[in-house]
Design an enzyme around this catalytic site. Sequence first.
Site, PDB file in Angstrom:
ATOM      1  N   HIS A   1      -5.974   5.127   5.832  1.00  0.00           N
ATOM      2  CA  HIS A   1      -5.111   5.990   5.026  1.00  0.00           C
ATOM      3  C   HIS A   1      -3.716   6.127   5.623  1.00  0.00           C
ATOM      4  O   HIS A   1      -2.981   7.042   5.274  1.00  0.00           O
ATOM      5  CB  HIS A   1      -5.750   7.356   4.771  1.00  0.00           C
ATOM      6  CG  HIS A   1      -7.145   7.256   4.242  1.00  0.00           C
ATOM      7  ND1 HIS A   1      -7.450   6.521   3.115  1.00  0.00           N
ATOM      8  CD2 HIS A   1      -8.313   7.764   4.684  1.00  0.00           C
ATOM      9  CE1 HIS A   1      -8.751   6.588   2.900  1.00  0.00           C
ATOM     10  NE2 HIS A   1      -9.295   7.335   3.840  1.00  0.00           N
TER      11      HIS A   1
ATOM     12  N   GLU B   1       0.885   5.643   0.086  1.00  0.00           N
ATOM     13  CA  GLU B   1       0.191   6.914   0.267  1.00  0.00           C
ATOM     14  C   GLU B   1       0.967   7.951  -0.537  1.00  0.00           C
ATOM     15  O   GLU B   1       2.214   7.960  -0.499  1.00  0.00           O
ATOM     16  CB  GLU B   1       0.118   7.300   1.743  1.00  0.00           C
ATOM     17  CG  GLU B   1      -0.621   6.307   2.619  1.00  0.00           C
ATOM     18  CD  GLU B   1      -2.088   6.131   2.255  1.00  0.00           C
ATOM     19  OE1 GLU B   1      -2.679   7.083   1.684  1.00  0.00           O
ATOM     20  OE2 GLU B   1      -2.642   5.053   2.530  1.00  0.00           O
TER      21      GLU B   1
ATOM     22  N   ASP C   1       0.856  -1.186   0.000  1.00  0.00           N
ATOM     23  CA  ASP C   1       0.000   0.000   0.000  1.00  0.00           C
ATOM     24  C   ASP C   1       0.891   1.234   0.000  1.00  0.00           C
ATOM     25  O   ASP C   1       1.896   1.275   0.719  1.00  0.00           O
ATOM     26  CB  ASP C   1      -0.922   0.028   1.218  1.00  0.00           C
ATOM     27  CG  ASP C   1      -1.943   1.156   1.114  1.00  0.00           C
ATOM     28  OD1 ASP C   1      -2.970   0.964   0.425  1.00  0.00           O
ATOM     29  OD2 ASP C   1      -1.708   2.233   1.691  1.00  0.00           O
TER      30      ASP C   1
ATOM     31  N   ASP D   1      -3.571   0.137   6.241  1.00  0.00           N
ATOM     32  CA  ASP D   1      -4.305  -0.324   5.067  1.00  0.00           C
ATOM     33  C   ASP D   1      -3.692  -1.594   4.489  1.00  0.00           C
ATOM     34  O   ASP D   1      -4.416  -2.504   4.044  1.00  0.00           O
ATOM     35  CB  ASP D   1      -4.351   0.769   3.997  1.00  0.00           C
ATOM     36  CG  ASP D   1      -5.284   1.915   4.360  1.00  0.00           C
ATOM     37  OD1 ASP D   1      -5.894   1.875   5.445  1.00  0.00           O
ATOM     38  OD2 ASP D   1      -5.388   2.863   3.557  1.00  0.00           O
TER      39      ASP D   1
END
Length: 201
Positions: free
Chosen positions: A174, A19, A17, A179
Site C-alpha cells: 500500500h 494511493e 499505482d 506496489d
Amino acid sequence: MAALAGRFRGFLPVVVDVETAGFDPDRNALLEVAAIIIGGEVGQLRPIAAHHFHVQPFAGAVLDPAALAFTGIDPFQPLRGAISEEETLRGIFRPVRTAVKAAQCRRAILVGHNASFDLSFIKAAEKRTGVKNNPFHLFSTFDTVSLAGLAYGETVLAKAVMAAGLDWDHTQAHSALYDARQTAELFCRIVNRYDLNREYP
C-alpha cells in the site's frame, strides 16, 4: 529478440499505482503516484525507471477516514514532501513521453492491478489541473488482475506476486512505489514467460 516497439502495437507499457483517499476520482484526493517504465526486448522485458510522488489533496477533496487508515497515509504530514497534482502529472508525463519516443513507440499504455482505477484518478487529476499531453492511451489498459488470473490462478496482488516466485513484503504494501514495482515485476514475469514460447518479427 524483437524490439519492444513492435510488441504491443506501438504502445509502451508503463506500470502505474496510485494511493487515494477513497474510491471516487472526482471527489476523493489523489495522495501518491508511482510510475515504472518498462523496457528491454521482447522476452526480456524489465523495469527500467521509476518515478514517484506524494501528492497534496486538491482543494475541497474528500478524505475518507477508512481509506486513510487502510493506506496509513497522513495527507498533512509535512515530511511527506507532497507536491500539487499539476506538478505530479508533469513529473509523470514528461519522462513517460521521453521513454515513448526513445522506444520508438506511439503512446504509453497504463499497466496496473485493477488498472481502470489507477487510470480514472490520473484522468480526473488531468481534468482538474488542465495539464496537457497525457502520454497514456485514454481508455485501453493492461490489467495484471486478469493476466495473473490466467497465468497463476490468483487475482490478489500479493498472492499473484508470490505465485510468480517473487517476494512480497506485507509491511511495504500500500505504498504506491512498492506496489508499482511488484506489479511491474509481475507483468514482466508473465509477458516474458509467454513471449519466450513464440516468435515475433
